[in-house]
Design a protein around this motif. Structure first.
Motif, PDB file in Angstrom:
ATOM      1  N   ASP A 196     -10.412  -9.358  -3.144  1.00 15.02           N
ATOM      2  CA  ASP A 196     -10.967  -8.566  -4.242  1.00 15.02           C
ATOM      3  C   ASP A 196     -12.382  -8.095  -3.916  1.00 15.02           C
ATOM      4  O   ASP A 196     -12.755  -6.952  -4.195  1.00 15.02           O
ATOM      5  CB  ASP A 196     -10.958  -9.362  -5.550  1.00 15.02           C
ATOM      6  N   GLU A 197     -13.156  -8.982  -3.313  1.00 18.04           N
ATOM      7  CA  GLU A 197     -14.532  -8.639  -2.937  1.00 18.04           C
ATOM      8  C   GLU A 197     -14.543  -7.521  -1.885  1.00 18.04           C
ATOM      9  O   GLU A 197     -15.291  -6.543  -2.008  1.00 18.04           O
ATOM     10  CB  GLU A 197     -15.230  -9.886  -2.381  1.00 18.04           C
ATOM     11  N   LEU A 198     -13.702  -7.658  -0.869  1.00 18.67           N
ATOM     12  CA  LEU A 198     -13.626  -6.622   0.167  1.00 18.67           C
ATOM     13  C   LEU A 198     -13.142  -5.294  -0.411  1.00 18.67           C
ATOM     14  O   LEU A 198     -13.666  -4.230  -0.065  1.00 18.67           O
ATOM     15  CB  LEU A 198     -12.695  -7.070   1.295  1.00 18.67           C
ATOM     16  N   ALA A 199     -12.151  -5.355  -1.280  1.00 17.37           N
ATOM     17  CA  ALA A 199     -11.620  -4.140  -1.893  1.00 17.37           C
ATOM     18  C   ALA A 199     -12.698  -3.429  -2.708  1.00 17.37           C
ATOM     19  O   ALA A 199     -12.828  -2.204  -2.646  1.00 17.37           O
ATOM     20  CB  ALA A 199     -10.416  -4.479  -2.763  1.00 17.37           C
ATOM     21  N   ALA A 200     -13.481  -4.181  -3.453  1.00 20.18           N
ATOM     22  CA  ALA A 200     -14.541  -3.587  -4.266  1.00 20.18           C
ATOM     23  C   ALA A 200     -15.578  -2.895  -3.384  1.00 20.18           C
ATOM     24  O   ALA A 200     -16.102  -1.834  -3.749  1.00 20.18           O
ATOM     25  CB  ALA A 200     -15.204  -4.662  -5.126  1.00 20.18           C
ATOM     26  N   GLN A 201     -15.834  -3.461  -2.218  1.00 20.87           N
ATOM     27  CA  GLN A 201     -16.821  -2.868  -1.304  1.00 20.87           C
ATOM     28  C   GLN A 201     -16.392  -1.494  -0.807  1.00 20.87           C
ATOM     29  O   GLN A 201     -17.231  -0.652  -0.513  1.00 20.87           O
ATOM     30  CB  GLN A 201     -17.058  -3.788  -0.107  1.00 20.87           C
ATOM     31  N   VAL A 202     -15.093  -1.266  -0.707  1.00 22.32           N
ATOM     32  CA  VAL A 202     -14.600   0.021  -0.196  1.00 22.32           C
ATOM     33  C   VAL A 202     -13.965   0.877  -1.296  1.00 22.32           C
ATOM     34  O   VAL A 202     -13.326   1.888  -1.007  1.00 22.32           O
ATOM     35  CB  VAL A 202     -13.610  -0.179   0.974  1.00 22.32           C
ATOM     36  N   GLY A 203     -14.118   0.469  -2.544  1.00 25.03           N
ATOM     37  CA  GLY A 203     -13.602   1.254  -3.653  1.00 25.03           C
ATOM     38  C   GLY A 203     -12.088   1.248  -3.763  1.00 25.03           C
ATOM     39  O   GLY A 203     -11.477   2.256  -4.088  1.00 25.03           O
ATOM     40  N   SER A 204     -11.489   0.114  -3.468  1.00 26.52           N
ATOM     41  CA  SER A 204     -10.034   0.007  -3.512  1.00 26.52           C
ATOM     42  C   SER A 204      -9.651  -1.223  -4.317  1.00 26.52           C
ATOM     43  O   SER A 204     -10.439  -1.720  -5.112  1.00 26.52           O
ATOM     44  CB  SER A 204      -9.490  -0.086  -2.074  1.00 26.52           C
ATOM     45  N   ASP A 205      -8.425  -1.685  -4.107  1.00 27.27           N
ATOM     46  CA  ASP A 205      -7.999  -2.907  -4.772  1.00 27.27           C
ATOM     47  C   ASP A 205      -7.249  -3.797  -3.775  1.00 27.27           C
ATOM     48  O   ASP A 205      -6.938  -3.381  -2.665  1.00 27.27           O
ATOM     49  CB  ASP A 205      -7.149  -2.622  -6.005  1.00 27.27           C
ATOM     50  N   ARG A 206      -6.999  -5.021  -4.187  1.00 26.54           N
ATOM     51  CA  ARG A 206      -6.357  -6.019  -3.324  1.00 26.54           C
ATOM     52  C   ARG A 206      -4.999  -5.545  -2.822  1.00 26.54           C
ATOM     53  O   ARG A 206      -4.668  -5.692  -1.648  1.00 26.54           O
ATOM     54  CB  ARG A 206      -6.215  -7.337  -4.090  1.00 26.54           C
ATOM     55  N   THR A 207      -4.215  -4.950  -3.691  1.00 28.14           N
ATOM     56  CA  THR A 207      -2.880  -4.492  -3.307  1.00 28.14           C
ATOM     57  C   THR A 207      -2.952  -3.489  -2.162  1.00 28.14           C
ATOM     58  O   THR A 207      -2.182  -3.567  -1.203  1.00 28.14           O
ATOM     59  CB  THR A 207      -2.160  -3.859  -4.515  1.00 28.14           C
ATOM     60  N   GLU A 208      -3.872  -2.561  -2.245  1.00 32.55           N
ATOM     61  CA  GLU A 208      -4.010  -1.546  -1.193  1.00 32.55           C
ATOM     62  C   GLU A 208      -4.471  -2.184   0.121  1.00 32.55           C
ATOM     63  O   GLU A 208      -3.977  -1.838   1.193  1.00 32.55           O
ATOM     64  CB  GLU A 208      -5.002  -0.466  -1.626  1.00 32.55           C
ATOM     65  N   LEU A 209      -5.395  -3.140   0.053  1.00 38.93           N
ATOM     66  CA  LEU A 209      -5.835  -3.819   1.274  1.00 38.93           C
ATOM     67  C   LEU A 209      -4.684  -4.555   1.943  1.00 38.93           C
ATOM     68  O   LEU A 209      -4.519  -4.499   3.164  1.00 38.93           O
ATOM     69  CB  LEU A 209      -6.961  -4.816   0.978  1.00 38.93           C
ATOM     70  N   VAL A 210      -3.880  -5.242   1.158  1.00 42.84           N
ATOM     71  CA  VAL A 210      -2.745  -5.989   1.710  1.00 42.84           C
ATOM     72  C   VAL A 210      -1.732  -5.017   2.317  1.00 42.84           C
ATOM     73  O   VAL A 210      -1.198  -5.247   3.393  1.00 42.84           O
ATOM     74  CB  VAL A 210      -2.100  -6.887   0.633  1.00 42.84           C
ATOM     75  N   ARG A 211      -1.477  -3.896   1.636  1.00 48.76           N
ATOM     76  CA  ARG A 211      -0.550  -2.889   2.158  1.00 48.76           C
ATOM     77  C   ARG A 211      -1.041  -2.327   3.487  1.00 48.76           C
ATOM     78  O   ARG A 211      -0.288  -2.219   4.459  1.00 48.76           O
ATOM     79  CB  ARG A 211      -0.357  -1.755   1.156  1.00 48.76           C
ATOM     80  N   LEU A 212      -2.319  -1.995   3.561  1.00 50.95           N
ATOM     81  CA  LEU A 212      -2.890  -1.467   4.802  1.00 50.95           C
ATOM     82  C   LEU A 212      -2.844  -2.500   5.926  1.00 50.95           C
ATOM     83  O   LEU A 212      -2.533  -2.168   7.072  1.00 50.95           O
ATOM     84  CB  LEU A 212      -4.328  -0.997   4.571  1.00 50.95           C
ATOM     85  N   ALA A 213      -3.157  -3.743   5.600  1.00 48.96           N
ATOM     86  CA  ALA A 213      -3.118  -4.802   6.615  1.00 48.96           C
ATOM     87  C   ALA A 213      -1.700  -5.006   7.131  1.00 48.96           C
ATOM     88  O   ALA A 213      -1.475  -5.119   8.335  1.00 48.96           O
ATOM     89  CB  ALA A 213      -3.666  -6.107   6.037  1.00 48.96           C
ATOM     90  N   ALA A 214      -0.734  -5.030   6.222  1.00 48.66           N
ATOM     91  CA  ALA A 214       0.663  -5.203   6.632  1.00 48.66           C
ATOM     92  C   ALA A 214       1.114  -4.028   7.496  1.00 48.66           C
ATOM     93  O   ALA A 214       1.788  -4.223   8.519  1.00 48.66           O
ATOM     94  CB  ALA A 214       1.560  -5.338   5.403  1.00 48.66           C
ATOM     95  N   SER A 215       0.746  -2.822   7.128  1.00 49.88           N
ATOM     96  CA  SER A 215       1.106  -1.645   7.927  1.00 49.88           C
ATOM     97  C   SER A 215       0.529  -1.737   9.328  1.00 49.88           C
ATOM     98  O   SER A 215       1.206  -1.448  10.315  1.00 49.88           O
ATOM     99  CB  SER A 215       0.606  -0.366   7.258  1.00 49.88           C
ATOM    100  N   ARG A 216      -0.722  -2.139   9.418  1.00 49.18           N
ATOM    101  CA  ARG A 216      -1.368  -2.231  10.726  1.00 49.18           C
ATOM    102  C   ARG A 216      -0.671  -3.271  11.601  1.00 49.18           C
ATOM    103  O   ARG A 216      -0.419  -3.047  12.778  1.00 49.18           O
ATOM    104  CB  ARG A 216      -2.830  -2.582  10.569  1.00 49.18           C
ATOM    105  N   VAL A 217      -0.345  -4.410  11.032  1.00 50.12           N
ATOM    106  CA  VAL A 217       0.320  -5.471  11.787  1.00 50.12           C
ATOM    107  C   VAL A 217       1.702  -5.011  12.243  1.00 50.12           C
ATOM    108  O   VAL A 217       2.097  -5.217  13.387  1.00 50.12           O
ATOM    109  CB  VAL A 217       0.412  -6.774  10.953  1.00 50.12           C
TER     110      VAL A 217
END
Length: 71
Positions: A13-34
């Protein structure tokens, strides 16, 4: 559905707030990258294990065997 422990959820949540996003989007992006880079998981795991002196000899030997195998 994925359940995160509180400290991980808070960090995401903290990382998402820093980039103007949300946790769900961060997890989706991380999964896509992996998933786009399947060797990334093995390399990361190997890097962590190599740091452990207990397993270093085994992993170096395994790497040498793989390198010696014809393509």
């Amino acid at each position: 559905m994925v359940h995160f422990e509180d400290p991980l959820r808070d960090k995401l949540d903290e990382l998402a707030a820093q980039v103007g996003s949300d946790r769900t989007e961060l997890v989706r992006l991380a999964a896509s990258r992996v998933l786009d880079q399947p060797g990334l998981i093995e390399q990361t795991v190997n890097d962590e294990i190599i740091r452990s002196e207990k397993h270093k000899t085994h992993l170096i030997a395994r790497h040498a065997r793989r390198e010696a195998q014809p393509d």
